[in-house]
Design a protein around this motif. Structure first.
Motif, PDB file in Angstrom:
ATOM      1  N   LYS A   1       0.855  -1.190   0.000  1.00 26.29           N
ATOM      2  CA  LYS A   1       0.000   0.000   0.000  1.00 26.29           C
ATOM      3  C   LYS A   1       0.887   1.234   0.000  1.00 26.29           C
ATOM      4  O   LYS A   1       1.838   1.323   0.774  1.00 26.29           O
ATOM      5  CB  LYS A   1      -0.909  -0.010   1.232  1.00 26.29           C
ATOM      6  CG  LYS A   1      -1.908   1.138   1.264  1.00 26.29           C
ATOM      7  CD  LYS A   1      -2.928   0.957   2.380  1.00 26.29           C
ATOM      8  CE  LYS A   1      -2.272   1.083   3.747  1.00 26.29           C
ATOM      9  NZ  LYS A   1      -3.268   1.031   4.832  1.00 26.29           N
TER      10      LYS A   1
ATOM     11  N   ASN B   1       1.474   5.316   0.364  1.00 27.59           N
ATOM     12  CA  ASN B   1       1.049   6.592   0.932  1.00 27.59           C
ATOM     13  C   ASN B   1      -0.344   6.503   1.550  1.00 27.59           C
ATOM     14  O   ASN B   1      -0.564   5.737   2.480  1.00 27.59           O
ATOM     15  CB  ASN B   1       1.161   7.694  -0.106  1.00 27.59           C
ATOM     16  CG  ASN B   1       2.608   8.099  -0.328  1.00 27.59           C
ATOM     17  OD1 ASN B   1       3.513   7.588   0.327  1.00 27.59           O
ATOM     18  ND2 ASN B   1       2.846   9.018  -1.231  1.00 27.59           N
ATOM     19  N   ASP B   2      -1.317   7.242   1.016  1.00 31.31           N
ATOM     20  CA  ASP B   2      -2.637   7.289   1.638  1.00 31.31           C
ATOM     21  C   ASP B   2      -3.501   6.090   1.282  1.00 31.31           C
ATOM     22  O   ASP B   2      -4.656   6.015   1.688  1.00 31.31           O
ATOM     23  CB  ASP B   2      -3.369   8.586   1.265  1.00 31.31           C
ATOM     24  CG  ASP B   2      -3.586   8.716  -0.243  1.00 31.31           C
ATOM     25  OD1 ASP B   2      -3.152   7.815  -0.983  1.00 31.31           O
ATOM     26  OD2 ASP B   2      -4.186   9.717  -0.655  1.00 31.31           O
ATOM     27  N   GLY B   3      -2.974   5.153   0.525  1.00 37.27           N
ATOM     28  CA  GLY B   3      -3.713   3.942   0.208  1.00 37.27           C
ATOM     29  C   GLY B   3      -4.594   4.043  -1.010  1.00 37.27           C
ATOM     30  O   GLY B   3      -5.381   3.132  -1.286  1.00 37.27           O
ATOM     31  N   GLU B   4      -4.481   5.120  -1.781  1.00 39.00           N
ATOM     32  CA  GLU B   4      -5.289   5.234  -2.993  1.00 39.00           C
ATOM     33  C   GLU B   4      -4.915   4.139  -3.994  1.00 39.00           C
ATOM     34  O   GLU B   4      -5.751   3.667  -4.756  1.00 39.00           O
ATOM     35  CB  GLU B   4      -5.100   6.604  -3.632  1.00 39.00           C
ATOM     36  CG  GLU B   4      -5.923   6.810  -4.896  1.00 39.00           C
ATOM     37  CD  GLU B   4      -5.726   8.185  -5.516  1.00 39.00           C
ATOM     38  OE1 GLU B   4      -6.318   8.443  -6.578  1.00 39.00           O
ATOM     39  OE2 GLU B   4      -4.963   8.989  -4.935  1.00 39.00           O
ATOM     40  N   PHE B   5      -3.633   3.743  -3.975  1.00 39.78           N
ATOM     41  CA  PHE B   5      -3.152   2.706  -4.876  1.00 39.78           C
ATOM     42  C   PHE B   5      -2.464   1.590  -4.090  1.00 39.78           C
ATOM     43  O   PHE B   5      -1.981   1.809  -2.973  1.00 39.78           O
ATOM     44  CB  PHE B   5      -2.150   3.286  -5.881  1.00 39.78           C
ATOM     45  CG  PHE B   5      -2.709   4.373  -6.745  1.00 39.78           C
ATOM     46  CD1 PHE B   5      -3.585   4.079  -7.771  1.00 39.78           C
ATOM     47  CD2 PHE B   5      -2.360   5.690  -6.527  1.00 39.78           C
ATOM     48  CE1 PHE B   5      -4.100   5.087  -8.575  1.00 39.78           C
ATOM     49  CE2 PHE B   5      -2.864   6.702  -7.316  1.00 39.78           C
ATOM     50  CZ  PHE B   5      -3.750   6.395  -8.342  1.00 39.78           C
TER      51      PHE B   5
ATOM     52  N   SER C   1      -9.588  -3.842 -11.791  1.00 41.05           N
ATOM     53  CA  SER C   1      -8.911  -2.765 -11.092  1.00 41.05           C
ATOM     54  C   SER C   1      -8.353  -1.770 -12.102  1.00 41.05           C
ATOM     55  O   SER C   1      -7.834  -2.168 -13.148  1.00 41.05           O
ATOM     56  CB  SER C   1      -7.755  -3.301 -10.243  1.00 41.05           C
ATOM     57  OG  SER C   1      -8.215  -4.172  -9.252  1.00 41.05           O
TER      58      SER C   1
ATOM     59  N   ASN D   1      -2.486   1.512 -13.561  1.00 37.76           N
ATOM     60  CA  ASN D   1      -1.739   2.756 -13.685  1.00 37.76           C
ATOM     61  C   ASN D   1      -0.277   2.525 -14.055  1.00 37.76           C
ATOM     62  O   ASN D   1       0.589   3.340 -13.746  1.00 37.76           O
ATOM     63  CB  ASN D   1      -1.837   3.547 -12.379  1.00 37.76           C
ATOM     64  CG  ASN D   1      -3.259   3.976 -12.075  1.00 37.76           C
ATOM     65  OD1 ASN D   1      -3.744   4.979 -12.572  1.00 37.76           O
ATOM     66  ND2 ASN D   1      -3.960   3.172 -11.274  1.00 37.76           N
TER      67      ASN D   1
ATOM     68  N   GLU E   1      -5.522   0.134  -8.653  1.00 33.91           N
ATOM     69  CA  GLU E   1      -6.496   0.788  -7.780  1.00 33.91           C
ATOM     70  C   GLU E   1      -6.652   0.010  -6.476  1.00 33.91           C
ATOM     71  O   GLU E   1      -6.659  -1.223  -6.467  1.00 33.91           O
ATOM     72  CB  GLU E   1      -7.826   0.821  -8.539  1.00 33.91           C
ATOM     73  CG  GLU E   1      -9.038   1.189  -7.750  1.00 33.91           C
ATOM     74  CD  GLU E   1     -10.307   0.923  -8.536  1.00 33.91           C
ATOM     75  OE1 GLU E   1     -11.374   1.373  -8.075  1.00 33.91           O
ATOM     76  OE2 GLU E   1     -10.245   0.271  -9.610  1.00 33.91           O
ATOM     77  N   ASN E   2      -6.750   0.709  -5.357  1.00 33.53           N
ATOM     78  CA  ASN E   2      -7.060   0.088  -4.074  1.00 33.53           C
ATOM     79  C   ASN E   2      -8.575  -0.054  -3.968  1.00 33.53           C
ATOM     80  O   ASN E   2      -9.296   0.931  -3.787  1.00 33.53           O
ATOM     81  CB  ASN E   2      -6.516   0.927  -2.925  1.00 33.53           C
ATOM     82  CG  ASN E   2      -6.799   0.295  -1.567  1.00 33.53           C
ATOM     83  OD1 ASN E   2      -7.438  -0.749  -1.470  1.00 33.53           O
ATOM     84  ND2 ASN E   2      -6.340   0.935  -0.517  1.00 33.53           N
TER      85      ASN E   2
ATOM     86  N   GLN F   1     -10.249   1.051  -0.313  1.00 29.14           N
ATOM     87  CA  GLN F   1      -9.857   2.288   0.364  1.00 29.14           C
ATOM     88  C   GLN F   1     -11.029   2.883   1.152  1.00 29.14           C
ATOM     89  O   GLN F   1     -12.159   2.926   0.686  1.00 29.14           O
ATOM     90  CB  GLN F   1      -9.359   3.314  -0.653  1.00 29.14           C
ATOM     91  CG  GLN F   1      -8.766   4.562  -0.003  1.00 29.14           C
ATOM     92  CD  GLN F   1      -8.336   5.593  -1.022  1.00 29.14           C
ATOM     93  OE1 GLN F   1      -8.836   5.598  -2.137  1.00 29.14           O
ATOM     94  NE2 GLN F   1      -7.425   6.460  -0.645  1.00 29.14           N
ATOM     95  N   ASN F   2     -10.719   3.340   2.379  1.00 34.51           N
ATOM     96  CA  ASN F   2     -11.696   4.005   3.243  1.00 34.51           C
ATOM     97  C   ASN F   2     -12.929   3.137   3.506  1.00 34.51           C
ATOM     98  O   ASN F   2     -14.056   3.634   3.574  1.00 34.51           O
ATOM     99  CB  ASN F   2     -12.126   5.347   2.653  1.00 34.51           C
ATOM    100  CG  ASN F   2     -10.966   6.294   2.451  1.00 34.51           C
ATOM    101  OD1 ASN F   2     -10.041   6.335   3.251  1.00 34.51           O
ATOM    102  ND2 ASN F   2     -11.003   7.060   1.367  1.00 34.51           N
TER     103      ASN F   2
END
Length: 268
Positions: free
Chosen positions: A24, A26-30, A60, A63, A106-107, A110-111
Motif C-alpha cells: 500500500k 502513501n494514503d492507500g489510494e493505490f 482494477s 496505472n 487501484e485500491n 480504500q476508506n
C-alpha cells in the motif's frame, strides 16, 4: 514510473489471498502488486484491457509499472487476528525486498468500513499439471468455483477469515453456506439482486470485448461489500491469462463459472 525513497510503504492489510505481495502506497489510494520479471502475462493483460471502454467496472484501474527501491523499509502490522497471521506468513514466504517491479493498481478497499471480501477462483479445469488433482478434489471441478479467501468485518472488527487451504477442502454445500454467510446483510435482497445483475453485465462485457482472451486460467472474481450499501465485483489475478490478438471466439469456461455463481446466488 519510479518512486523516491521517501514514499511511505506498508504491506496491504486487506489482502486475503494470492501468492503475490501487495504494497500500500502513501494514503492507500493505490496498491502495488509484485510482478515477476520473467512473467509478463499480467502486465500484458492490463495493458491490453485498459484500452477497452468501461473496463474499470470489472477490473482494477491499471496505472502502469512502478519501481520500488529495494532498500525502502516496508512496515508490517502486528499480528492480532487470523487474517493478519495468514498475511504475515505469506510475507515471510513470498516477500523479496530485491524485487523492484510492481504493477500499480487501484485500491478496491480504500476508506472501507464493515468490509466483506470474497475471493472465488473461477474455472472447472486447470492447465498446470501440479494443480490438476487440487481442482479435481475441490469444488472447482463440480461447480467451477473455489473459495480462495473470505473476510467479514462487523463493527469494523474481524469476525470471520477463511484462507485458500480451507477453501480447497470444503464441499459444494459448505461453499453455498459460506456465500449465505457473506450475504447475511440487512439489505440482503437488494445486494443479492445487484450481484446477479453485475455478474450478468460482466458476462456481457466478456462476450462483447474479450474474444482475444484464449485462457482465463487462475483468474478470480472478487466480491467486495463495504460501507453498508456499496457492492462491487472485480476480476483479478492474471498471471496465467493468455491474450491472442488473432482470436475471434471468447473462452467459454469463465462464462460457465459465472453462470454457476449466478445460479447459486439465485437459490440463496
Amino acid at each position: 514510473m519510479s518512486f523516491q525513497q521517501q514514499l511511505q510503504q506498508a504491506f496491504f492489510e486487506q489482502q486475503i489471498s494470492g501468492h503475490s505481495i501487495f504494497i500500500k502506497l502513501n494514503d492507500g489510494e493505490f496498491v502495488a502488486k509484485s510482478s515477476q520479471i520473467e512473467n509478463n502475462n499480467e502486465q500484458n493483460f492490463y495493458e491490453w484491457i485498459q484500452h477497452i471502454e468501461g473496463y474499470e467496472e470489472f477490473f482494477s484501474q491499471y496505472n502502469g509499472v512502478v519501481i520500488l527501491e529495494k532498500n525502502q523499509e516496508v512496515s508490517i502490522q502486528e499480528t492480532i487476528n487470523s487474517q493478519q497471521k495468514w498475511l504475515n506468513s505469506l510475507i515471510s514466504k513470498r516477500y523479496n525486498p530485491n524485487n523492484k517491479k510492481y504493477l500499480l493498481l487501484e485500491n478496491l478497499t480504500q476508506n472501507s468500513q464493515n468490509l466483506r471480501i470474497l475471493d472465488l477462483k473461477l474455472g472447472y479445469t486447470v492447465e498446470k499439471q501440479s494443480h490438476i488433482q487440487r481442482y479435481q478434489d475441490s469444488t472447482s471441478s463440480k461447480i467451477g468455483l473455489r473459495i480462495c479467501g473470505m473476510k467479514i468485518q462487523e463493527n469494523n472488527e474481524l469476525v470471520m477469515f477463511k484462507d485458500k487451504h480451507w477453501g480447497r477442502t470444503i464441499s459444494v454445500l459448505e461453499l453455498i453456506e459460506s456465500l449465505k454467510t457473506f450475504f447475511s446483510l440487512k439489505n440482503r435482497n437488494k445486494i443479492l439482486k445487484e450481484a446477479i445483475d453485475k455478474i450478468e453485465s460482466l458476462k456481457l462485457f466478456i462476450t462483447n470485448n474479450c474474444k482475444q482472451v484464449i485462457s482465463w486460467q487462475g483468474t478470480s472474481l472478487l466480491l467486495i461489500y463495504r460501507n453498508d450499501n456499496d457492492f462491487k465485483i472485480k476480476l483479478i489475478d492474471f498471471s496465467n491469462t493468455k491474450v491472442n490478438p488473432e482470436s475471434t471466439e471468447f473462452n467459454v469456461e469463465i462464462i460457465k463459472a459465472l453462470n454457476s455463481l449466478q445460479d447459486i446466488i439465485k437459490q440463496i
